[in-house]
Design a protein around this motif. Structure first.
Motif, PDB file in Angstrom:
ATOM      1  N   GLY A 122      -4.779   5.268   2.334  1.00 39.43           N
ATOM      2  CA  GLY A 122      -3.909   4.200   3.072  1.00 39.43           C
ATOM      3  C   GLY A 122      -3.533   3.725   4.245  1.00 39.43           C
ATOM      4  O   GLY A 122      -3.474   2.606   3.732  1.00 39.43           O
ATOM      5  N   ASN A 171      -1.827   4.132  -3.956  1.00 39.36           N
ATOM      6  CA  ASN A 171      -2.611   4.929  -3.403  1.00 39.36           C
ATOM      7  C   ASN A 171      -2.218   6.661  -2.831  1.00 39.36           C
ATOM      8  O   ASN A 171      -3.177   7.933  -2.949  1.00 39.36           O
ATOM      9  N   ALA A 218       0.136   5.267   2.069  1.00 37.68           N
ATOM     10  CA  ALA A 218      -0.622   4.371   3.605  1.00 37.68           C
ATOM     11  C   ALA A 218      -0.191   4.720   5.053  1.00 37.68           C
ATOM     12  O   ALA A 218      -0.459   4.638   6.433  1.00 37.68           O
ATOM     13  N   THR A 222      -6.399   1.375   4.387  1.00 39.44           N
ATOM     14  CA  THR A 222      -6.402   0.261   3.201  1.00 39.44           C
ATOM     15  C   THR A 222      -4.977  -0.628   4.192  1.00 39.44           C
ATOM     16  O   THR A 222      -5.551  -2.509   4.097  1.00 39.44           O
ATOM     17  N   VAL A 256       1.367  -1.428   0.182  1.00 40.29           N
ATOM     18  CA  VAL A 256      -0.318  -0.086   0.534  1.00 40.29           C
ATOM     19  C   VAL A 256       0.618   1.199  -0.597  1.00 40.29           C
ATOM     20  O   VAL A 256       1.489   1.141   0.981  1.00 40.29           O
ATOM     21  N   HIS A 268      -2.187  -1.711  -3.361  1.00 46.25           N
ATOM     22  CA  HIS A 268      -3.229  -0.470  -3.591  1.00 46.25           C
ATOM     23  C   HIS A 268      -2.186   0.594  -4.147  1.00 46.25           C
ATOM     24  O   HIS A 268      -1.593   1.025  -3.005  1.00 46.25           O
TER      25      HIS A 268
END
Length: 252
Positions: free
Chosen positions: A19, A90, A14, A22, A11, A88
């Motif tokens: 983030g 992000n 994050a 997630t 991720v 991800h």
């Protein structure tokens, strides 16, 4: 959710907001999580939170606008956990508000570099690893801004439109490799980005709230749930899809 436990997730962005939520959700579902951000202290704090709940996580500092950083991030994730199953992409910024005529090329390019080129670089280096694994899933963070237009944030809107295009193209390129690529399109979510956008301006906050038919802002956890769902076996027939998570913002 099906197919998450025991897998490896990466991720970006994050350290806070979507983030962060997630990364935590992936860990709650049993995944090993590699977190990345330029905010080192905050990112390491998320790792500690995950570990305190019995999860497994590691933090790597990386600037997604730099190819060497992204290549190294993916490589270190694989070295740490033995593979990569989910990503991800992000990381993003909102940029400085300005009309197109008055916007500097530096401001425009910085938003494109992080919000769009960063996603491209993630895909570039994640996809070969997922091919090696025999499949996986990637979710890119776009925005409802990727389906609309708006004044004074043209760089942000352009980047988020671009993320949807990248997502659809990547999904077609890797469909035969058992890799799914989707995007989430958050509406107005209660994150540090929104706090920076409106500050203490209650009128501006009310104006944003008025765009949400559901009558409230979304939470990072709600977007995280969509991201992890799109990576799970529950979404095994979903690819190339821009999933709106916006409380009805784009419906009217």
């Amino acid at each position: 959710m099906k197919g998450i436990s025991g897998k490896v997730a990466l991720v970006t962005g994050a350290a806070s907001g979507i983030g962060r939520s997630t990364a935590i959700r992936f860990a709650e579902e049993g995944a090993k999580v590699a977190l990345s951000d330029v905010q080192v202290d905050a990112g390491q704090q998320v790792v500690r939170e995950i570990e305190a709940e019995g999860g497994e996580a590691v933090f790597f500092e990386a600037d997604v606008s730099k190819e060497a950083d992204v290549a190294g991030l993916v490589e270190r994730t694989v070295e740490e956990f033995g593979g990569l199953d989910f990503a991800h992409n992000n990381a993003g910024i909102e940029g400085t508000q300005s009309s197109i005529a008055e916007m500097s090329i530096e401001d425009f390019q910085r938003v494109i570099d992080i919000n769009l080129t960063g996603v491209f670089l993630g895909l570039k280096y994640e996809i070969p690893r997922l091919v090696e694994q025999g499949g996986g899933a990637i979710v890119n963070t776009s925005s409802v801004a990727g389906m609309t237009g708006g004044a004074n944030l043209s760089h942000y809107y352009a980047a988020k439109h671009g993320v949807i295009g990248l997502t659809r193209s990547a999904a077609l390129e890797v469909a035969s490799e058992n890799i799914r690529v989707n995007a989430v399109l958050p509406g107005v979510i209660e994150t540090p980005m929104i706090e920076r956008f409106v500050g203490d301006d209650e009128e501006a906050k009310e104006g944003l709230l008025a765009t949400e038919p559901i009558g409230r802002f979304g939470t990072p956890e709600e977007v995280a749930g969509a991201v992890v769902y799109l990576c799970s076996d529950d979404a095994s027939y979903v690819t190339g899809h821009p999933m709106v998570v916006d409380g009805g913002y784009v419906v009217p």
